[in-house]
Design a protein around this motif. Structure first.
Motif, PDB file in Angstrom:
ATOM      1  N   VAL A   1       0.853  -1.193   0.000  1.00  0.00           N
ATOM      2  CA  VAL A   1       0.000   0.000   0.000  1.00  0.00           C
ATOM      3  C   VAL A   1       0.887   1.240   0.000  1.00  0.00           C
ATOM      4  O   VAL A   1       1.876   1.321   0.745  1.00  0.00           O
ATOM      5  CB  VAL A   1      -0.933   0.012   1.218  1.00  0.00           C
ATOM      6  CG1 VAL A   1      -1.780   1.289   1.239  1.00  0.00           C
ATOM      7  CG2 VAL A   1      -1.817  -1.225   1.223  1.00  0.00           C
ATOM      8  N   LEU A   2       0.536   2.216  -0.823  1.00  0.00           N
ATOM      9  CA  LEU A   2       1.217   3.509  -0.825  1.00  0.00           C
ATOM     10  C   LEU A   2       0.337   4.499  -0.066  1.00  0.00           C
ATOM     11  O   LEU A   2      -0.724   4.907  -0.559  1.00  0.00           O
ATOM     12  CB  LEU A   2       1.465   3.993  -2.256  1.00  0.00           C
ATOM     13  CG  LEU A   2       2.354   3.102  -3.121  1.00  0.00           C
ATOM     14  CD1 LEU A   2       2.508   3.716  -4.507  1.00  0.00           C
ATOM     15  CD2 LEU A   2       3.716   2.889  -2.470  1.00  0.00           C
ATOM     16  N   LEU A   3       0.767   4.848   1.129  1.00  0.00           N
ATOM     17  CA  LEU A   3      -0.012   5.744   1.972  1.00  0.00           C
ATOM     18  C   LEU A   3       0.323   7.198   1.652  1.00  0.00           C
ATOM     19  O   LEU A   3       1.421   7.519   1.187  1.00  0.00           O
ATOM     20  CB  LEU A   3       0.272   5.466   3.446  1.00  0.00           C
ATOM     21  CG  LEU A   3      -0.099   4.078   3.977  1.00  0.00           C
ATOM     22  CD1 LEU A   3       0.273   3.964   5.456  1.00  0.00           C
ATOM     23  CD2 LEU A   3      -1.584   3.800   3.788  1.00  0.00           C
ATOM     24  N   HIS A   4      -0.596   8.075   1.935  1.00  0.00           N
ATOM     25  CA  HIS A   4      -0.398   9.518   1.772  1.00  0.00           C
ATOM     26  C   HIS A   4      -0.858  10.224   3.052  1.00  0.00           C
ATOM     27  O   HIS A   4      -2.061  10.238   3.334  1.00  0.00           O
ATOM     28  CB  HIS A   4      -1.186  10.049   0.569  1.00  0.00           C
ATOM     29  CG  HIS A   4      -0.810   9.404  -0.727  1.00  0.00           C
ATOM     30  ND1 HIS A   4       0.324   9.746  -1.428  1.00  0.00           N
ATOM     31  CD2 HIS A   4      -1.409   8.413  -1.432  1.00  0.00           C
ATOM     32  CE1 HIS A   4       0.397   9.007  -2.523  1.00  0.00           C
ATOM     33  NE2 HIS A   4      -0.646   8.193  -2.545  1.00  0.00           N
ATOM     34  N   PRO A   5       0.087  10.732   3.857  1.00  0.00           N
ATOM     35  CA  PRO A   5       1.537  10.710   3.662  1.00  0.00           C
ATOM     36  C   PRO A   5       2.109   9.309   3.843  1.00  0.00           C
ATOM     37  O   PRO A   5       1.418   8.437   4.382  1.00  0.00           O
ATOM     38  CB  PRO A   5       2.041  11.668   4.746  1.00  0.00           C
ATOM     39  CG  PRO A   5       1.011  11.566   5.824  1.00  0.00           C
ATOM     40  CD  PRO A   5      -0.299  11.411   5.120  1.00  0.00           C
ATOM     41  N   PRO A   6       3.364   9.101   3.457  1.00  0.00           N
ATOM     42  CA  PRO A   6       3.934   7.750   3.543  1.00  0.00           C
ATOM     43  C   PRO A   6       3.957   7.185   4.951  1.00  0.00           C
ATOM     44  O   PRO A   6       3.837   5.980   5.127  1.00  0.00           O
ATOM     45  CB  PRO A   6       5.357   7.934   2.999  1.00  0.00           C
ATOM     46  CG  PRO A   6       5.283   9.156   2.146  1.00  0.00           C
ATOM     47  CD  PRO A   6       4.286  10.047   2.800  1.00  0.00           C
ATOM     48  N   MET A   7       4.126   8.068   5.967  1.00  0.00           N
ATOM     49  CA  MET A   7       4.108   7.641   7.365  1.00  0.00           C
ATOM     50  C   MET A   7       3.332   8.665   8.187  1.00  0.00           C
ATOM     51  O   MET A   7       3.333   9.855   7.882  1.00  0.00           O
ATOM     52  CB  MET A   7       5.523   7.501   7.925  1.00  0.00           C
ATOM     53  CG  MET A   7       6.389   6.466   7.258  1.00  0.00           C
ATOM     54  SD  MET A   7       7.997   6.303   8.058  1.00  0.00           S
ATOM     55  CE  MET A   7       8.828   5.179   6.933  1.00  0.00           C
ATOM     56  N   SER A   8       2.685   8.187   9.241  1.00  0.00           N
ATOM     57  CA  SER A   8       1.927   9.079  10.122  1.00  0.00           C
ATOM     58  C   SER A   8       1.737   8.402  11.468  1.00  0.00           C
ATOM     59  O   SER A   8       1.928   7.184  11.594  1.00  0.00           O
ATOM     60  CB  SER A   8       0.561   9.440   9.516  1.00  0.00           C
ATOM     61  OG  SER A   8      -0.230   8.280   9.355  1.00  0.00           O
ATOM     62  N   VAL A   9       1.367   9.206  12.454  1.00  0.00           N
ATOM     63  CA  VAL A   9       1.113   8.699  13.802  1.00  0.00           C
ATOM     64  C   VAL A   9      -0.357   8.894  14.125  1.00  0.00           C
ATOM     65  O   VAL A   9      -0.919   9.965  13.890  1.00  0.00           O
ATOM     66  CB  VAL A   9       2.003   9.416  14.846  1.00  0.00           C
ATOM     67  CG1 VAL A   9       1.599   9.019  16.262  1.00  0.00           C
ATOM     68  CG2 VAL A   9       3.462   9.071  14.609  1.00  0.00           C
ATOM     69  N   GLN A  10      -0.969   7.866  14.675  1.00  0.00           N
ATOM     70  CA  GLN A  10      -2.383   7.906  15.030  1.00  0.00           C
ATOM     71  C   GLN A  10      -2.538   7.529  16.501  1.00  0.00           C
ATOM     72  O   GLN A  10      -2.061   6.479  16.935  1.00  0.00           O
ATOM     73  CB  GLN A  10      -3.172   6.940  14.151  1.00  0.00           C
ATOM     74  CG  GLN A  10      -4.663   6.883  14.447  1.00  0.00           C
ATOM     75  CD  GLN A  10      -5.368   5.850  13.596  1.00  0.00           C
ATOM     76  OE1 GLN A  10      -4.752   4.903  13.106  1.00  0.00           O
ATOM     77  NE2 GLN A  10      -6.667   6.023  13.425  1.00  0.00           N
ATOM     78  N   MET A  11      -3.183   8.386  17.274  1.00  0.00           N
ATOM     79  CA  MET A  11      -3.450   8.077  18.675  1.00  0.00           C
ATOM     80  C   MET A  11      -4.691   7.194  18.758  1.00  0.00           C
ATOM     81  O   MET A  11      -5.754   7.553  18.248  1.00  0.00           O
ATOM     82  CB  MET A  11      -3.655   9.359  19.483  1.00  0.00           C
ATOM     83  CG  MET A  11      -3.661   9.149  20.985  1.00  0.00           C
ATOM     84  SD  MET A  11      -3.837  10.714  21.894  1.00  0.00           S
ATOM     85  CE  MET A  11      -2.395  11.599  21.324  1.00  0.00           C
ATOM     86  N   VAL A  12      -4.555   6.036  19.384  1.00  0.00           N
ATOM     87  CA  VAL A  12      -5.663   5.075  19.382  1.00  0.00           C
ATOM     88  C   VAL A  12      -6.208   4.753  20.773  1.00  0.00           C
ATOM     89  O   VAL A  12      -7.286   4.175  20.888  1.00  0.00           O
ATOM     90  CB  VAL A  12      -5.245   3.761  18.684  1.00  0.00           C
ATOM     91  CG1 VAL A  12      -4.946   4.005  17.218  1.00  0.00           C
ATOM     92  CG2 VAL A  12      -4.037   3.130  19.371  1.00  0.00           C
ATOM     93  N   ARG A  13      -5.496   5.150  21.821  1.00  0.00           N
ATOM     94  CA  ARG A  13      -5.990   4.805  23.157  1.00  0.00           C
ATOM     95  C   ARG A  13      -5.473   5.786  24.188  1.00  0.00           C
ATOM     96  O   ARG A  13      -4.285   6.101  24.209  1.00  0.00           O
ATOM     97  CB  ARG A  13      -5.576   3.378  23.539  1.00  0.00           C
ATOM     98  CG  ARG A  13      -6.187   2.882  24.843  1.00  0.00           C
ATOM     99  CD  ARG A  13      -5.715   1.475  25.136  1.00  0.00           C
ATOM    100  NE  ARG A  13      -6.117   1.027  26.463  1.00  0.00           N
ATOM    101  CZ  ARG A  13      -5.607  -0.036  27.092  1.00  0.00           C
ATOM    102  NH1 ARG A  13      -4.676  -0.756  26.493  1.00  0.00           N
ATOM    103  NH2 ARG A  13      -6.013  -0.361  28.301  1.00  0.00           N
TER     104      ARG A  13
END
Length: 341
Positions: free
Chosen positions: A236-248
């Motif tokens: 998978v090619l993500l946009h942006p290529p990397m990111s941070v997601q807060m999940v908890r």
């Protein structure tokens, strides 16, 4: 000629005298008059208030407060504006610092016994201290926390706290938020993107966020139920290529888990350096520096990283955010002068 002596006028009975006195007082009030003040009477004395507290040990080590006595002033505006207009009242304050202990002695204006609802505390030495707002009746003792100023190398920021405020405003509105636990565990399973081992790149990136002489900010743990985890999306090619997601987050608001999302954008052997660089950038967000810097020499630069490691200012900013008391509102702190790098 015979003159009779004057006939004395009898004094009115006590009850009638009281009535006459009340009538006279009412007339004076209606006329806007008051009894003349005794010029020899001393003015009501000013009142003092003491507030004491302690610096967190890590904060005291990171930005040592100058010891001794420091003179400050306070000012406040009273009234609701309009007619009558706002009135500005002022007073003096003495800050005493001894090691980790601090103590305020605030003096009210003569005749006042209480402090206004909101005060602006301003240091006589603005290069040493941040000015800040306090609400005497509603804040905890750490609401009176005096913060020393610390210079930074970046010309884009007035001091270290200015950098921290800019990097934490977008997500946390400048209110100190903590991780649980600390240092933050970082890990993940195998994550191969073509010729690039993303897990190995992340492990190397963790080592970049270490302030010399200070406790670690991040620690590598391949298996951890909490902390930061690498999540790889093969093919998978993500946009942006990397990111941070807060999940908890915990019920108290502490951060428990975030995901570092990566696709297969970086898959060539020549991409290893760039994958590691971007992971260093994302780990800055993991450390809750969720905003971006105006300084292109910072790995958290708003246009994307062009350096391989965080600057010393960024390392100190992450450490300062960790060292400040949880829940402290940094929006109350300001500055009235510039510091030389």
């Amino acid at each position: 000629m015979n003159l009779r002596p004057p006939v004395p006028i009898p004094a009115p009975p006590p009850a009638i005298a009281a009535i006459l006195s009340a009538i006279l007082s009412a007339i004076l009030v209606q006329a806007g008059c008051s009894a003349p003040a005794d010029p020899s009477a001393p003015a009501p004395p000013a009142a003092s208030r003491l507030i004491a507290g302690r610096y967190p040990a890590e904060l005291c080590r990171l930005t040592p407060p100058p010891a001794g006595e420091h003179r400050w002033t306070w000012r406040a505006e009273t009234g609701a504006g309009g007619d009558p207009p706002l009135l500005t009242v002022t007073g003096s304050a003495l800050l005493t610092v001894a090691g980790r202990d601090w103590c305020w002695r605030l003096t009210t204006t003569p005749g006042d016994t209480v402090l206004p609802d909101t005060l602006l505390l301003r240091p006589d030495a603005p290069d040493l201290w941040h000015e800040f707002l306090v609400e005497p009746d509603s804040l905890r003792p750490d609401g009176w926390l005096p913060l020393p100023r610390a210079a930074v190398a970046s010309a884009h920021y007035a001091d270290l706290l200015h950098l921290v405020q800019g990097l934490t405003q977008p997500r946390f509105a400048g209110v100190v938020t903590r991780w649980d636990p600390w240092p933050v565990p970082v890990g993940g399973g195998p994550a191969q993107s073509g010729a690039v081992d993303l897990a190995a790149c992340l492990r190397e990136a963790v080592g970049a966020w270490r302030l010399e002489g200070a406790p670690p900010l991040l620690v590598w743990e391949e298996e951890s139920a909490i902390g930061a985890r690498l999540i790889h999306y093969p093919g998978v090619l993500l946009h942006p290529p990397m990111s941070v997601q807060m999940v908890r987050r915990s019920k108290s608001g502490r951060v428990l888990r975030v995901h570092i999302r990566c696709g297969d954008t970086y898959d060539d052997p020549r991409d290893v350096r760039y994958a590691r660089r971007v992971l260093v950038h994302e780990l800055g967000h993991v450390l809750l520096l969720w905003g971006h810097s105006e300084d292109r020499a910072h790995v958290l630069w708003r246009n994307g990283p062009i350096v391989d490691a965080p600057a010393a200012d960024e390392l100190r900013a992450a450490a300062l955010w960790r060292a400040l008391p949880e829940g402290l509102d940094l929006n109350r702190y300001g500055r009235s002068t510039e510091l030389q790098p």
